[in-house]
Design a protein around this motif. Sequence first.
Motif, PDB file in Angstrom:
ATOM      1  N   ALA A 222      -2.991  -5.146  42.531  1.00 12.15           N
ATOM      2  CA  ALA A 222      -3.893  -6.229  42.946  1.00 12.15           C
ATOM      3  C   ALA A 222      -3.286  -7.051  44.075  1.00 12.15           C
ATOM      4  CB  ALA A 222      -4.220  -7.120  41.751  1.00 12.15           C
ATOM      5  N   LEU A 223      -1.992  -7.306  44.004  1.00  8.66           N
ATOM      6  CA  LEU A 223      -1.329  -8.045  45.078  1.00  8.66           C
ATOM      7  C   LEU A 223      -1.414  -7.279  46.398  1.00  8.66           C
ATOM      8  CD1 LEU A 223       1.906  -9.350  43.285  1.00  8.66           C
ATOM      9  CD2 LEU A 223       0.136 -10.777  44.324  1.00  8.66           C
ATOM     10  N   THR A 224      -1.165  -5.982  46.342  1.00 10.10           N
ATOM     11  CA  THR A 224      -1.207  -5.167  47.552  1.00 10.10           C
ATOM     12  C   THR A 224      -2.599  -5.159  48.162  1.00 10.10           C
ATOM     13  OG1 THR A 224       0.541  -3.748  46.646  1.00 10.10           O
ATOM     14  CG2 THR A 224      -0.720  -2.886  48.497  1.00 10.10           C
ATOM     15  N   ALA A 229       1.566  -7.600  50.119  1.00  9.73           N
ATOM     16  CA  ALA A 229       2.440  -6.450  49.870  1.00  9.73           C
ATOM     17  C   ALA A 229       3.887  -6.862  49.638  1.00  9.73           C
ATOM     18  CB  ALA A 229       2.354  -5.469  51.036  1.00  9.73           C
ATOM     19  N   VAL A 230       4.354  -7.855  50.361  1.00  9.43           N
ATOM     20  CA  VAL A 230       5.754  -8.283  50.205  1.00  9.43           C
ATOM     21  C   VAL A 230       5.992  -8.784  48.785  1.00  9.43           C
ATOM     22  CG1 VAL A 230       7.493  -9.943  50.962  1.00  9.43           C
ATOM     23  CG2 VAL A 230       6.018  -8.827  52.651  1.00  9.43           C
ATOM     24  N   GLN A 231       5.055  -9.591  48.273  1.00  8.78           N
ATOM     25  CA  GLN A 231       5.198 -10.086  46.907  1.00  8.78           C
ATOM     26  C   GLN A 231       5.127  -8.942  45.903  1.00  8.78           C
ATOM     27  OE1 GLN A 231       3.375 -11.326  49.327  1.00  8.78           O
ATOM     28  NE2 GLN A 231       3.062 -13.547  49.160  1.00  8.78           N
ATOM     29  N   ALA A 232       4.269  -7.948  46.189  1.00 15.56           N
ATOM     30  CA  ALA A 232       4.158  -6.798  45.297  1.00 15.56           C
ATOM     31  C   ALA A 232       5.456  -6.007  45.254  1.00 15.56           C
ATOM     32  CB  ALA A 232       3.009  -5.898  45.745  1.00 15.56           C
ATOM     33  N   VAL A 233       6.078  -5.808  46.405  1.00 15.68           N
ATOM     34  CA  VAL A 233       7.356  -5.090  46.463  1.00 15.68           C
ATOM     35  C   VAL A 233       8.420  -5.843  45.654  1.00 15.68           C
ATOM     36  CG1 VAL A 233       9.283  -4.458  47.982  1.00 15.68           C
ATOM     37  CG2 VAL A 233       6.926  -3.918  48.645  1.00 15.68           C
ATOM     38  N   THR A 234       8.465  -7.141  45.822  1.00 24.15           N
ATOM     39  CA  THR A 234       9.440  -7.951  45.074  1.00 24.15           C
ATOM     40  C   THR A 234       9.214  -7.832  43.579  1.00 24.15           C
ATOM     41  OG1 THR A 234       9.609  -9.523  46.895  1.00 24.15           O
ATOM     42  CG2 THR A 234      10.329 -10.284  44.730  1.00 24.15           C
ATOM     43  N   LEU A 235       7.956  -7.889  43.151  1.00 28.33           N
ATOM     44  CA  LEU A 235       7.625  -7.788  41.731  1.00 28.33           C
ATOM     45  C   LEU A 235       8.028  -6.435  41.166  1.00 28.33           C
ATOM     46  CD1 LEU A 235       6.170  -8.938  39.214  1.00 28.33           C
ATOM     47  CD2 LEU A 235       4.040  -7.961  40.131  1.00 28.33           C
TER      48      LEU A 235
END
Length: 413
Positions: A222-224, A229-235
Amino acid sequence: MVQRRSQKDVAAALGYHQSKVSRLESGKGTEDVRVLREIAQVLNIPPHRLGLAATTNNSPSGPETEDMHRRTFLAAGAAGIAALTTTPAAGRATASAAHNELIQSLLPGATPHTPTGPPPDLQGLQSHVADVRRLFCTCDYTALERSLPALIGQLRQAIGNAPGSSDLSGPLATAYQTSASLLLKQSDQGNAWLAVGRAMAEAERSGNPVVLASSVRVHAHALTRGDHAVQAVTLVRHTANQLTGSYDQRSPRYLAALGLLLLRGVTAASNGGDRSATHDFLTEAREVARYVALDSPDAWANFSPTNVDLHAVSAAVTFGDAGIALETARPLMRRHIPVPERRAALWVESARAYSQQGRLGDGYQALRIAESCAAQDIRRPAVRELVADMAARDRRRSLPELHHFSRQLGVPA
């Protein structure tokens, strides 16, 4: 209360072109707080529904505060905009009754399918969860959308009858995860966030790392899709770091959940233009795939070396490396892929690669193969957009079959 206002009417009130309102409905173009405040005023939406802090004389809010609220609730705000407008006359059909019932089942309180009799036992409920997962893998989205509200209602009733028990939280989290995945397939990002929140809450209650990893995966998805995308990668990275290692001692379910989480990291990183992170996630996913291969529609999760390769194809397409994508895809085209959703994904990504190379005829043929694998998957918004783009680029109309296909999907160029 739904306001029966057309996109054209709302656009006129805002002073925008109708196409911008359409983009706002899909969650795009809402990065400007001023735009969100105008929308809230014109449509009489409470500011907090669009992720905005209320402005009062006693509680001024600065740009940083508003930005935090907006990023947290952006998708929900987009859903609010979509719910308060109707589609243009030549646009999408209104949401089906089944879709509305699914959304209602994600809300607090009684669901539209709250059962009156005793719910099935744990084994029966787990069997029902496996059934809806199978519907997703076989791309029977119509049946899936009809089945999920009843299943969620049964699980919620069973949990209400056994307060404090965490046994049912895992199956309910999986039902919510599947709901989120379906809604994202339908490009209904705002309502997908409802399902994501529910899935995360139930996963935490279950205390099961496998269920939690799966819920984090749909959260990252959902973030992506929301351009985070940056937050999704971190998660994904933070969660995967707690789960990696000792693969020879892990159960297949554990490894599949971890592998799929890493593949979601591949998608997020490639969408964010991060080649290094994409490579790292693919490398770790391939390591996990040495120990597990769950590759059938009735498997709890579909993770295997084939799925890793499919994500490598998709990442290459996202980076614009069409030649690499097709080179990676060719061996897969000759490989038996038992999961229809994954088979369709291979040919859709190949069509994207052909389109990038200007090979519209090959792209059209790839899409027809994808349709033969999973007809309903081809009708999701992202693929329809690809078809419309390909048809628009065929200015000389040298591929009448492509234009006919576009009209069949309801997206003439």
